[in-house]
Design a protein around this motif. Structure first.
Motif, short mmCIF file in Angstrom:
data_model
loop_
_atom_site.label_atom_id
_atom_site.label_comp_id
_atom_site.label_asym_id
_atom_site.label_seq_id
_atom_site.Cartn_x
_atom_site.Cartn_y
_atom_site.Cartn_z
N ILE A 22 0.84 -1.20 0.00
CA ILE A 22 0.00 0.00 0.00
C ILE A 22 0.87 1.25 0.00
O ILE A 22 0.60 2.22 -0.71
N SER A 25 1.97 1.78 -3.46
CA SER A 25 0.89 2.26 -4.32
C SER A 25 0.58 3.73 -4.06
O SER A 25 0.33 4.50 -4.99
N LEU A 26 0.59 4.11 -2.77
CA LEU A 26 0.31 5.51 -2.44
C LEU A 26 1.38 6.41 -3.03
O LEU A 26 1.09 7.48 -3.58
N LEU A 29 0.87 6.83 -6.61
CA LEU A 29 -0.26 7.71 -6.91
C LEU A 29 0.08 9.18 -6.63
O LEU A 29 -0.75 10.07 -6.85
N PHE B 43 -6.37 0.62 8.67
CA PHE B 43 -5.03 0.99 8.24
C PHE B 43 -4.44 1.97 9.26
O PHE B 43 -5.04 3.01 9.53
N MET B 62 -6.61 9.50 -0.18
CA MET B 62 -6.09 8.12 -0.22
C MET B 62 -7.24 7.11 -0.18
O MET B 62 -7.22 6.11 -0.89
N GLN B 65 -9.14 7.16 -3.52
CA GLN B 65 -8.41 6.67 -4.68
C GLN B 65 -7.90 5.24 -4.54
O GLN B 65 -7.71 4.55 -5.53
N LEU B 66 -7.63 4.81 -3.32
CA LEU B 66 -6.98 3.50 -3.18
C LEU B 66 -7.56 2.60 -2.10
O LEU B 66 -7.85 1.42 -2.34
N LEU B 67 -7.76 3.17 -0.90
CA LEU B 67 -8.00 2.28 0.25
C LEU B 67 -9.42 1.73 0.34
O LEU B 67 -9.64 0.65 0.86
#
Lengths: 81, 81
Positions: A22, A25-26, A29, B43, B62, B65-67
């Protein structure tokens, strides 16, 4: 009716490849300033009983026997209402 | 340094087969009075920045877009000093 939340997280020092992925990935991004990410699990549990002490005992037993791997994970039990 | 916790849970009404499986296992282990179990993710994130407002904005982005998959999941951002 008792509502409870159990949070299971990796113990300090245990490698967390999912968290590392993660982080990567962050960063990809474009998020800056992320120092560390560690992933855990949360369980929202509803119990039909009303006695908080019994509930806490039961929830702790659930963590020990099923929800957490106590070799590498810590757990926290929170009871609401 | 800011420490934050992001909790991602399934929206109400979204089927949670993992939670159902845990309910079944708890019942098989002899735990009574379990009404429902829903599993989510947590997280633990450390940010190198110090400004809480910027951190909150960044953490929300975050999640979007991702989590979290915002179609089926809710998220909650908590910031500790």
């Amino acid at each position: 009716m008792i509502k409870a939340k159990i949070t299971v997280t990796l113990k300090k020092g245990v490698l967390d490849p999912q968290g590392k992925a993660i982080e990567g990935s962050l960063s990809a991004l474009g998020f800056e300033g992320v120092n560390s990410v560690r992933q855990g699990k949360v369980f929202d549990i509803e119990l039909t009983m009303d006695d908080k002490a019994t509930a806490e005992k039961s929830l702790t037993a659930m963590c020990e026997q099923l929800l957490a791997n106590t070799v590498i994970e810590d757990y926290r039990v929170e009871i609401f209402s």
